[in-house]
Each structure stands twice: as structure tokens, then as C-alpha cells.
Design an enzyme around this catalytic site. Structure first.
Site, PDB file in Angstrom:
ATOM      1  N   HIS A  38      -5.247 -18.915  47.725  1.00 26.17           N
ATOM      2  CA  HIS A  38      -4.083 -19.649  48.226  1.00 26.17           C
ATOM      3  C   HIS A  38      -4.182 -21.112  47.827  1.00 26.17           C
ATOM      4  CE1 HIS A  38      -0.830 -20.868  50.858  1.00 26.17           C
ATOM      5  NE2 HIS A  38      -1.607 -21.885  51.269  1.00 26.17           N
ATOM      6  N   VAL A  64      20.025  -5.630  17.814  1.00 25.30           N
ATOM      7  CA  VAL A  64      20.378  -4.322  18.389  1.00 25.30           C
ATOM      8  C   VAL A  64      19.213  -3.341  18.349  1.00 25.30           C
ATOM      9  CG1 VAL A  64      22.836  -4.595  17.915  1.00 25.30           C
ATOM     10  CG2 VAL A  64      21.380  -3.511  16.197  1.00 25.30           C
ATOM     11  N   GLY A 112      19.224  -6.934  24.784  1.00 23.32           N
ATOM     12  CA  GLY A 112      17.881  -6.387  24.985  1.00 23.32           C
ATOM     13  C   GLY A 112      16.897  -7.538  25.108  1.00 23.32           C
ATOM     14  N   VAL A 113      15.611  -7.219  25.043  1.00 21.67           N
ATOM     15  CA  VAL A 113      14.577  -8.241  25.232  1.00 21.67           C
ATOM     16  C   VAL A 113      14.724  -9.360  24.191  1.00 21.67           C
ATOM     17  CG1 VAL A 113      12.091  -8.641  25.247  1.00 21.67           C
ATOM     18  CG2 VAL A 113      13.008  -6.511  26.165  1.00 21.67           C
ATOM     19  N   ILE A 114      14.866  -8.979  22.922  1.00 18.57           N
ATOM     20  CA  ILE A 114      14.902  -9.981  21.854  1.00 18.57           C
ATOM     21  C   ILE A 114      16.179 -10.816  21.943  1.00 18.57           C
ATOM     22  CG2 ILE A 114      14.998 -10.264  19.334  1.00 18.57           C
ATOM     23  CD1 ILE A 114      13.111  -7.828  19.121  1.00 18.57           C
ATOM     24  N   VAL A 140      30.397  -4.334  19.637  1.00 22.43           N
ATOM     25  CA  VAL A 140      30.807  -5.037  18.414  1.00 22.43           C
ATOM     26  C   VAL A 140      31.211  -3.998  17.372  1.00 22.43           C
ATOM     27  CG1 VAL A 140      30.020  -6.516  16.525  1.00 22.43           C
ATOM     28  CG2 VAL A 140      29.369  -7.035  18.888  1.00 22.43           C
ATOM     29  N   GLY A 144       0.826  -1.204   0.000  1.00 20.05           N
ATOM     30  CA  GLY A 144       0.000   0.000   0.000  1.00 20.05           C
ATOM     31  C   GLY A 144       0.861   1.255   0.000  1.00 20.05           C
ATOM     32  N   GLY A 149      23.609  -7.581  21.373  1.00 23.07           N
ATOM     33  CA  GLY A 149      22.518  -6.871  22.028  1.00 23.07           C
ATOM     34  C   GLY A 149      21.872  -7.713  23.121  1.00 23.07           C
ATOM     35  N   ARG A 189      15.063  -2.185  16.804  1.00 23.75           N
ATOM     36  CA  ARG A 189      14.248  -2.115  15.600  1.00 23.75           C
ATOM     37  C   ARG A 189      14.035  -0.652  15.227  1.00 23.75           C
ATOM     38  NH1 ARG A 189      11.893  -6.752  14.216  1.00 23.75           N
ATOM     39  NH2 ARG A 189      10.132  -5.713  13.228  1.00 23.75           N
TER      40      ARG A 189
HETATM   41  P1  FAD Z   1       4.255  -4.929  12.517  1.00 25.16           P
HETATM   42  O1  FAD Z   1       3.921  -6.086  13.362  1.00 25.16           O
HETATM   43  O2  FAD Z   1       5.675  -4.781  12.076  1.00 25.16           O
HETATM   44  O3  FAD Z   1       3.279  -4.989  11.264  1.00 25.16           O
HETATM   45  C1  FAD Z   1       3.344  -4.096  10.220  1.00 25.16           C
HETATM   46  C2  FAD Z   1       2.777  -4.776   8.998  1.00 25.16           C
HETATM   47  O4  FAD Z   1       2.642  -3.803   7.977  1.00 25.16           O
HETATM   48  C3  FAD Z   1       3.657  -5.869   8.422  1.00 25.16           C
HETATM   49  O5  FAD Z   1       2.884  -6.978   8.108  1.00 25.16           O
HETATM   50  C4  FAD Z   1       4.231  -5.238   7.167  1.00 25.16           C
HETATM   51  O6  FAD Z   1       4.515  -6.191   6.153  1.00 25.16           O
HETATM   52  C5  FAD Z   1       3.090  -4.344   6.751  1.00 25.16           C
HETATM   53  N1  FAD Z   1       3.458  -3.227   5.901  1.00 25.16           N
HETATM   54  C6  FAD Z   1       4.440  -2.300   6.100  1.00 25.16           C
HETATM   55  N2  FAD Z   1       4.436  -1.390   5.117  1.00 25.16           N
HETATM   56  C7  FAD Z   1       3.443  -1.750   4.270  1.00 25.16           C
HETATM   57  C8  FAD Z   1       2.943  -1.203   3.077  1.00 25.16           C
HETATM   58  N3  FAD Z   1       3.441  -0.080   2.570  1.00 25.16           N
HETATM   59  N4  FAD Z   1       1.911  -1.829   2.467  1.00 25.16           N
HETATM   60  C9  FAD Z   1       1.379  -2.964   2.997  1.00 25.16           C
HETATM   61  N5  FAD Z   1       1.809  -3.503   4.122  1.00 25.16           N
HETATM   62  C10 FAD Z   1       2.824  -2.909   4.761  1.00 25.16           C
HETATM   63  N6  FAD Z   1       6.075  -7.377  21.390  1.00 25.16           N
HETATM   64  C11 FAD Z   1       5.348  -7.709  22.459  1.00 25.16           C
HETATM   65  O7  FAD Z   1       4.482  -6.936  22.876  1.00 25.16           O
HETATM   66  N7  FAD Z   1       5.515  -8.920  23.096  1.00 25.16           N
HETATM   67  C12 FAD Z   1       6.454  -9.803  22.683  1.00 25.16           C
HETATM   68  O8  FAD Z   1       6.586 -10.878  23.273  1.00 25.16           O
HETATM   69  C13 FAD Z   1       7.255  -9.478  21.562  1.00 25.16           C
HETATM   70  N8  FAD Z   1       8.183 -10.341  21.104  1.00 25.16           N
HETATM   71  C14 FAD Z   1       8.894 -10.025  19.992  1.00 25.16           C
HETATM   72  C15 FAD Z   1       9.853 -10.932  19.549  1.00 25.16           C
HETATM   73  C16 FAD Z   1      10.586 -10.664  18.410  1.00 25.16           C
HETATM   74  C17 FAD Z   1      11.611 -11.663  17.920  1.00 25.16           C
HETATM   75  C18 FAD Z   1      10.343  -9.442  17.694  1.00 25.16           C
HETATM   76  C19 FAD Z   1      11.104  -9.136  16.426  1.00 25.16           C
HETATM   77  C20 FAD Z   1       9.409  -8.540  18.143  1.00 25.16           C
HETATM   78  C21 FAD Z   1       8.685  -8.812  19.303  1.00 25.16           C
HETATM   79  N9  FAD Z   1       7.742  -7.907  19.807  1.00 25.16           N
HETATM   80  C22 FAD Z   1       7.022  -8.231  20.921  1.00 25.16           C
HETATM   81  C23 FAD Z   1       7.472  -6.599  19.158  1.00 25.16           C
HETATM   82  C24 FAD Z   1       6.212  -6.682  18.313  1.00 25.16           C
HETATM   83  O9  FAD Z   1       6.367  -7.698  17.349  1.00 25.16           O
HETATM   84  C25 FAD Z   1       5.953  -5.345  17.663  1.00 25.16           C
HETATM   85  O10 FAD Z   1       5.866  -4.341  18.644  1.00 25.16           O
HETATM   86  C26 FAD Z   1       4.646  -5.373  16.879  1.00 25.16           C
HETATM   87  O11 FAD Z   1       4.672  -6.364  15.889  1.00 25.16           O
HETATM   88  C27 FAD Z   1       4.362  -4.006  16.233  1.00 25.16           C
HETATM   89  O12 FAD Z   1       3.149  -4.050  15.585  1.00 25.16           O
HETATM   90  P2  FAD Z   1       2.820  -3.148  14.323  1.00 25.16           P
HETATM   91  O13 FAD Z   1       1.470  -3.552  13.883  1.00 25.16           O
HETATM   92  O14 FAD Z   1       3.089  -1.739  14.635  1.00 25.16           O
HETATM   93  O15 FAD Z   1       3.898  -3.554  13.223  1.00 25.16           O
HETATM   94  P1  AMP Z   2      16.779  -3.433  22.408  1.00 24.98           P
HETATM   95  O1  AMP Z   2      16.800  -2.027  21.846  1.00 24.98           O
HETATM   96  O2  AMP Z   2      16.101  -3.570  23.738  1.00 24.98           O
HETATM   97  O3  AMP Z   2      16.335  -4.455  21.410  1.00 24.98           O
HETATM   98  O4  AMP Z   2      18.293  -3.777  22.714  1.00 24.98           O
HETATM   99  C1  AMP Z   2      19.343  -3.696  21.790  1.00 24.98           C
HETATM  100  C2  AMP Z   2      20.661  -3.666  22.532  1.00 24.98           C
HETATM  101  O5  AMP Z   2      21.737  -3.766  21.600  1.00 24.98           O
HETATM  102  C3  AMP Z   2      20.895  -2.378  23.329  1.00 24.98           C
HETATM  103  O6  AMP Z   2      21.080  -2.701  24.682  1.00 24.98           O
HETATM  104  C4  AMP Z   2      22.163  -1.789  22.709  1.00 24.98           C
HETATM  105  O7  AMP Z   2      23.000  -1.190  23.673  1.00 24.98           O
HETATM  106  C5  AMP Z   2      22.847  -3.010  22.090  1.00 24.98           C
HETATM  107  N1  AMP Z   2      23.767  -2.686  20.986  1.00 24.98           N
HETATM  108  C6  AMP Z   2      23.545  -1.831  19.958  1.00 24.98           C
HETATM  109  N2  AMP Z   2      24.629  -1.782  19.117  1.00 24.98           N
HETATM  110  C7  AMP Z   2      25.555  -2.639  19.640  1.00 24.98           C
HETATM  111  C8  AMP Z   2      26.889  -3.054  19.254  1.00 24.98           C
HETATM  112  N3  AMP Z   2      27.491  -2.586  18.157  1.00 24.98           N
HETATM  113  N4  AMP Z   2      27.548  -3.942  20.042  1.00 24.98           N
HETATM  114  C9  AMP Z   2      26.950  -4.442  21.147  1.00 24.98           C
HETATM  115  N5  AMP Z   2      25.714  -4.096  21.558  1.00 24.98           N
HETATM  116  C10 AMP Z   2      25.018  -3.202  20.830  1.00 24.98           C
END
Ligand code: FAD
Ligand code: AMP
Length: 476
Positions: free
Chosen positions: A452, A278, A191-193, A246, A123, A189, A280
């Protein structure tokens, strides 16, 4: 209305976009939701990052890998003797894929039930609230909308000096679909992921090294909880190197050489796979045609006000593509709010009360302010903690690790932050979220009856401990 005229067109069917479309349908608006997500097998699927490559597949593998680990290390303690425990990674991955498929197909069913027209394709918004959709076959269709909701989400940040090749140097999505357990796994990284993926592969047998540039572990988490987490992860064999930035990485000869710098100087680490985790960034490539006038800030986020309105009338943006935590449930609430506002109703997101969860073992969850934040704010506060070691239910589950911690205001007893590390912390935090949403006092939680023996008693006892009234704990 013609087939191409809609009240609302949503671009993106992730957890921000698809709820916006569903609620618009519930509000009796004519709505289309356009999405271009394509999986590695070439199939299109609604659900975005969350369902296809994020929340859901990661939780499927975290569950499976934890069971594998527990079968090996814990079942014996329960008196359950098993033979040789073997990993069938193909079956584990098949299960993960099948959960994802069921959930993404579920969106199709929900669209149907709520009158949403789901359209697969790219889109692009044009001036005048038109959206050109390019379908999988290259055909174009122009939709006209009274309101447009931009929900294009986010994509992994890649490092220039760490060239992603999808095989040896990979992103989080690739790391969820490995077909063999890497002997040595590097994760950039902590972080959570990074921690969730590191945990999955560590449990399945990888030697995992996590390289984190910052000197502090989990800086966004209450530091009592972060320290406890660090201790557990170390015991589990996750080698987390803090202050390790890194600099570069190169894949050669079937392995990856990672160069990083810490206080001692430069080092090279060799791994079989390297996951770049690192963070998103907002994804807006190809989303806005020239002349739409929608403002995007320097970091690439679409600019919005507190109700997710962009600067262009009747154009809204929600989810990871706008400011705020990149979390599925934050995007969902924004999507629902926007759809209600478009329909002339009421909508609000309470950004102060958004829970966060890290699905490691023990699990980590929190809502509100950390003790460090409250201290920095200067408001007098009181703290109560309760260890799961003193919870009968946690003990019965062989999960007597971690704690619940509550930070409350000294002046009016308001609950300011709740932090949990322990079994099912992500479920337990819901009570704290509800309490804070209703501006509960600590006494409100103290006077609420908790069954409990349940894990939720830890929240109750932590609330009591805030005023040194814990019954089952030591009032620390
Ligand atoms: P997205 O989920 O990224 O969806 C956007 C959609 O838009 C996609 O399908 C994309 O293809 C589509 N799109 C983009 N541009 C266009 C276009 N121009 N035309 C048509 N389609 C398009 N969050 C949590 O809350 N709990 C978790 O446990 C968690 N675990 C995660 C684990 C991993 C490994 C990762 C990578 C992320 C995780 N997250 C988690 C984060 C979560 O996935 C995101 O916050 C969430 O998906 C964001 O939702 P969104 O709808 O904004 O975007
Ligand atoms: P998050 O933003 O929670 O997904 O976490 C990403 C993490 O990656 C952060 O804690 C950053 O400090 C770390 N990070 C980013 N760039 C680098 C790098 N070049 N080497 C090591 N850690 C990094």
C-alpha cells in the site's frame, strides 16, 4: 558440421522466431535464423513486425503522445505551470526510431551471445528440410537442417476497394512513421491497432474518425470494460462510428474520400490520411517450395498441433503464421517450446492463460474468460469489481479512472477471468496471469498481501469484492 549444416534453421526473426533460435542455441544446438525484414530506409533488421513496425514503435509513440497530452491537460492540476507547449514531431519520431534501432541491434547481440548464426535474406524451404537463402545481393546459399522452424509472421490485411498507396491510404506501419500530424485522420477498424494508432494521432492534434463495421465495441473484451472504454474514448474526442462498414475509398487532390454504409445509408467522409487497420493475415509468400508437403489451411495459416508440429516430420511453425491470437508473447512462448522439444526437453504453452493488452489511456488488459463467455458456458459464477477512483495510488497519479473486475467460479472459487481498465493495466494483469497459471482460487488472491498504496491493491480489492468482502470498495 559444415558451415551450411545446422541442427535447426529458423525462418523469421520476429518475436516468435528469434526466441526459438536463442533457446535452440542455449540448448547447444547449431542454429541459424534467417530474416528478410527491410525498413523504409533500406536497412535490414531482425525483430520482425513487433520490433520494427508493431509493438515497440507503437508503444514509443503512445508514451510520447500521452506525455504531450498530459503536459497540456494535467500538469496544471498538479500545480506545474508550463509555458506554451509545442510538439516537435521530428524529435518524437527520432526517439521512436532510435528505440527501435537499439532493440533490433540488441537481437544481434543476443544471437552472438547464444551462438545463433543470424542470416539476412529471404528463406525458402525445399523438400528434405533444406532452406535456400537469397541474400540482399541476390546470392544464394543452401542450408541443410535437421529441424526447420517456420516463423514468417503476418502482414496487414488490405481492402481491394481501399487501394493502399503508402501516402494517403496507409497501413499501420506507415501510420507509425507520419512526418506531420494529419488534420483529419480516418481509421478503418476499431480493433487493438486501430484504437492505439487513433489515440496517438488524436493526442497529437488530429481529428480522428474510426469506422468500425461491427455494431458492438470491442466484442472480444468483457463488456463492462468495453463500455467503460467507449465512454473514455468518446471523452477524448475519438469519434468511433460503430456499424459503419467502409465500402471504398479514393485518394484525390491531397485528401481521401471514404464511402461507408451504416443503418442510415451511405455516407462520404473526407480525411487527409486513412489508416486501414482491419486485421492481419498470415504471411507465407515465397516460403514453401513445391513438394515440401507442409499443410496450409484455407485462411493461409500453417497447420500445427498443440505443440506447433506441422504435418511434416521435424518441421515446426510458430507465431502469427499459426492459429491462436496474433500476439508477440504468444509467439515467443511457442518459439521457446519448440526449441525445447527439438532438444528433447519438455515444452508446453497454456493457451488458456494468454494475457491481452490494449495500450490506450486508460489501458485495457485481460486474461481468461469474459463474464459473457462464462455466462454462455453455464457455470455458476460470481463477480467482484473495484474502481480506481477508490485507489489512493491511482488518485495520486491523477489516474482514478476505470476498474478491476474478477470473474470466479461459484463452485470451487477458481479465478476464471480478470479484466482491468485503468492505469498500467498491462502491468497489473501479470499478477492475474500468474494466479491463473497456478490455478489460484479467489481466496488465494484475497489472502495475498499487496503493498500500500499501489495500483495492485485494485486486484486485491476486486478479489475481495467477489465475496462481498472488499474493505476499500463498495462490493459491487
Ligand atoms: P513477425 O513479427 O511478423 O516476424 C516475422 C519475420 O519473418 C519478419 O521479420 C519477416 O520479414 C520474416 N520473414 C517472413 N517470411 C520470410 C522468409 N521467407 N524469409 C526470411 N524472412 C521471412 N503484439 C503484442 O503482443 N503486443 C503489442 O503491443 C502489439 N502491438 C502491435 C502494434 C502494431 C501496430 C502491429 C502491426 C502489431 C502489434 N502486435 C502486438 C502484434 C505483433 O507484432 C505480432 O503478433 C508479432 O510480431 C508476431 O511475431 P512473429 O514472429 O510471428 O511474426
Ligand atoms: P482487429 O482484427 O482486432 O485488428 O480489428 C479489425 C477490425 O476492423 C474488426 O473489428 C473488423 O470488424 C473491422 N473491419 C474489417 N473490415 C472493415 C470495413 N470494411 N469497414 C469497417 N470496419 C472493418
Amino acid at each position: 558440421m559444415s558451415d551450411n549444416k545446422f541442427d535447426v534453421v529458423v525462418i523469421g526473426a520476429g518475436p516468435a522466431g528469434y526466441p526459438a533460435a536463442i533457446r535452440a542455441g542455449q540448448n547447444k544446438l547449431k542454429v541459424a535464423c534467417v530474416d528478410e525484414w527491410k525498413n523504409f530506409d533500406g536497412t535490414y533488421a531482425f525483430g520482425g513486425t513487433c520490433l520494427n513496425a508493431g509493438c515497440i514503435p507503437s508503444k514509443a509513440l503512445l508514451e510520447s503522445s500521452e506525455l504531450f497530452q498530459r503536459a497540456k491537460d494535467e500538469f496544471g492540476i498538479h500545480g506545474i505551470k508550463l509555458g506554451d507547449i509545442k510538439l516537435d514531431l521530428a524529435a518524437m519520431q527520432k526517439r521512436r526510431a532510435s528505440i527501435v534501432k537499439t532493440m533490433t541491434n540488441g537481437i544481434l547481440a543476443l544471437f552472438k551471445a547464444n551462438g545463433v548464426v543470424g542470416i539476412q535474406g529471404h528463406g525458402r524451404m525445399l523438400p528434405g528440410n533444406k532452406v535456400v537463402v537469397t541474400g540482399p545481393d541476390g546470392s544464394e546459399r543452401t542450408l541443410e537442417a535437421k529441424s526447420v522452424v517456420l516463423a514468417s509472421g503476418s502482414t496487414p490485411i488490405l481492402l481491394k476497394t481501399v487501394p493502399h498507396d503508402g501516402q494517403y491510404i496507409v497501413d499501420s506501419w506507415n501510420a507509425l512513421e507520419f512526418d506531420a500530424v494529419p488534420a483529419r485522420l480516418g481509421v478503418i477498424g476499431a480493433g487493438v491497432i486501430g484504437l492505439e494508432l487513433g489515440s496517438v494521432w488524436r493526442r497529437l492534434g488530429s481529428e480522428v474518425t474510426v469506422l468500425e463495421a461491427l455494431a458492438q465495441f470491442l466484442p472480444m473484451v468483457d463488456q463492462t470494460i468495453a463500455k467503460e472504454a467507449q465512454r473514455h474514448f468518446k471523452k477524448q474526442g475519438l469519434d468511433i462510428k460503430l456499424g459503419a462498414k467502409v465500402l471504398s475509398a479514393a485518394a484525390k487532390g491531397g485528401a481521401v474520400d471514404v464511402v461507408y454504409a451504416d443503418a442510415q445509408g451511405e455516407h462520404t467522409l473526407q480525411v487527409d490520411k486513412l489508416v486501414v487497420a482491419v486485421g492481419r493475415r498470415p504471411f507465407t509468400e515465397g516460403l514453401l517450395a513445391d513438394g515440401t508437403g507442409v499443410k496450409v489451411d484455407q485462411r493461409g495459416f500453417i497447420e500445427v498441433d498443440e505443440h506447433c508440429r506441422t504435418n511434416v516430420p521435424n518441421v515446426w511453425a510458430v507465431g502469427d503464421v499459426v492459429r491462436g491470437p496474433m500476439l508477440a508473447h504468444k509467439g515467443k512462448e511457442e518459439g521457446v517450446m519448440v526449441a525445447d522439444l527439438i532438444a528433447g526437453g519438455f515444452g508446453e504453452v497454456n493457451y488458456k492463460v494468454i494475457p491481452s493488452v490494449i495500450y490506450t489511456a486508460p489501458e485495457i488488459a485481460w486474461v481468461g474468460q469474459t463474464e459473457e463467455e462464462v455466462k454462455a458456458g453455464g457455470r455458476p459464477y460470481k463477480v467482484g469489481t473495484f474502481p480506481f477512483a477508490a485507489s489512493g495510488r491511482a488518485r495520486a497519479m491523477e489516474a482514478g479512472q476505470g476498474m478491476a473486475k474478477i470473474v470466479s467460479a461459484k463452485d470451487d472459487d477458481e479465478v476464471l477471468g480478470v479484466h482491468v481498465i485503468g492505469p498500467l493495466a498491462g502491468e497489473l494483469i501479470a499478477e492475474a496471469v500468474l494466479a491463473m497459471e497456478y490455478s489460484a482460487s479467489t481466496e488465494d488472491i484475497q489472502r495475498t498481501i499487496h503493498a500500500h498504496p499501489t495500483l495492485s491493491e485494485a486486484i486485491h480489492e476486486a478479489a475481495l469484492a467477489v465475496d462481498k468482502k472488499a474493505i476499500d470498495g463498495m462490493n459491487r
